[in-house]
Write an enzyme that holds these catalytic residues in place. Sequence first.
Site, PDB file in Angstrom:
ATOM      1  N   ASN A  48      -1.658   1.750  -4.578  1.00  8.06           N
ATOM      2  CA  ASN A  48      -2.602   0.897  -4.633  1.00  8.06           C
ATOM      3  C   ASN A  48      -4.335   0.623  -5.609  1.00  8.06           C
ATOM      4  O   ASN A  48      -4.591  -0.186  -5.570  1.00  8.06           O
ATOM      5  CB  ASN A  48      -3.443   0.945  -2.613  1.00  8.06           C
ATOM      6  N   ASP A  73     -12.042  14.720  -8.129  1.00  4.69           N
ATOM      7  CA  ASP A  73     -12.380  13.862  -6.663  1.00  4.69           C
ATOM      8  C   ASP A  73     -12.243  14.690  -5.148  1.00  4.69           C
ATOM      9  O   ASP A  73     -11.515  15.648  -5.616  1.00  4.69           O
ATOM     10  CB  ASP A  73     -11.544  12.504  -6.545  1.00  4.69           C
ATOM     11  N   GLU A 128     -11.082   3.422  -4.625  1.00 10.31           N
ATOM     12  CA  GLU A 128     -10.580   2.549  -3.793  1.00 10.31           C
ATOM     13  C   GLU A 128     -10.127   0.683  -3.970  1.00 10.31           C
ATOM     14  O   GLU A 128     -11.476  -0.005  -5.232  1.00 10.31           O
ATOM     15  CB  GLU A 128     -10.450   3.200  -2.511  1.00 10.31           C
ATOM     16  N   HIS A 154      -5.930   2.500  -6.865  1.00  9.02           N
ATOM     17  CA  HIS A 154      -6.513   3.134  -6.910  1.00  9.02           C
ATOM     18  C   HIS A 154      -7.066   4.301  -8.239  1.00  9.02           C
ATOM     19  O   HIS A 154      -5.280   5.530  -8.813  1.00  9.02           O
ATOM     20  CB  HIS A 154      -7.218   4.558  -5.913  1.00  9.02           C
TER      21      HIS A 154
HETATM   22  P1  PGA Z   1      -0.621  11.085  -6.683  1.00  2.00           P
HETATM   23  O1  PGA Z   1      -1.228  10.142  -6.754  1.00  2.00           O
HETATM   24  O2  PGA Z   1      -0.274  12.061  -8.237  1.00  2.00           O
HETATM   25  O3  PGA Z   1       0.023  12.134  -5.846  1.00  2.00           O
HETATM   26  O4  PGA Z   1       1.300  10.297  -6.793  1.00  2.00           O
HETATM   27  C1  PGA Z   1      -1.875   9.504  -7.777  1.00  2.00           C
HETATM   28  C2  PGA Z   1      -2.263   9.112  -6.916  1.00  2.00           C
HETATM   29  O5  PGA Z   1      -2.901   8.540  -5.624  1.00  2.00           O
HETATM   30  O6  PGA Z   1      -3.964   9.423  -7.240  1.00  2.00           O
END
Ligand code: PGA
Length: 246
Positions: free
Chosen positions: A135, A68, A142, A137
């Site tokens: 959250n 992404d 999302e 995602h």
């Molecule tokens: P992080 O993020 O590895 O920085 O905790 C994971 C995500 O939000 O996909």
Amino acid sequence: MTVSLQILPAAAWADRVAEELVARLRDRPDLRLCLPTGDTPGPVYAALAGATRAGAVSFERASIILLDEYLDLPPDSPARADGRLRRELLDHLEPPPTRFVPIDVDGPDPEAAARRHDAVAAEGLDLTLLGLGMNGHVGLNEPGSLPDAPTRIVRVTHGSRRVAVDRYGADRPPTAGITLGMDRLLGSDEVWLLVTGDRKSSILERALLGPEGPDCPASYLRRHRRLTVYADEPAAARLPPRLAGR
Ligand code: PGA
């Protein structure tokens, strides 16, 4: 639940995940790999860089496809996924992978960029690594994303905007992005969900044990035939002993 759950001591987590990936690459040097950025995979990438320097593995014949990207951050933003993956992994791979496919968010037509990226994923993904958002995602799928959600332009939620600024160093919050869709992630031959730290323990419990639903897109990964969750012990703290094999 058929999910394979690997719970590892925090100090050993990154090396173990990297070892597993090295083993996959040895079995299949032309692996088509979809990779995330974020704080979670960074230590795995450092371990992989070390393994390539030591001659334990080569990415020379592998393809790396970015999961992404933010749409409205400048190319030199520290939060940009393409730059981060280069800094943390690609710049350390010698020889470099045969193909790295970032998402063309700087061109004039983001819709076309999303379509092109989707077409690359449609050629097949052997292994997809994912982080788990606070959250629920995965990628920028999302909450609200359904299992058939396609590769698309998305709005970045308020919480994910804060993460981009507070943790990833963006100087302003990104509002939109392009993500491979849930459909492509579920279509990958194999998926590894990488989860570390006690702040992820509640959402990991939700993703693995709550009802499947769009409020937690990661919960749909349980449908996958070959999902492995690599969690460190703090992230797995809320999982019941029967599930954790404790
Ligand atoms: P992080 O993020 O590895 O920085 O905790 C994971 C995500 O939000 O996909």
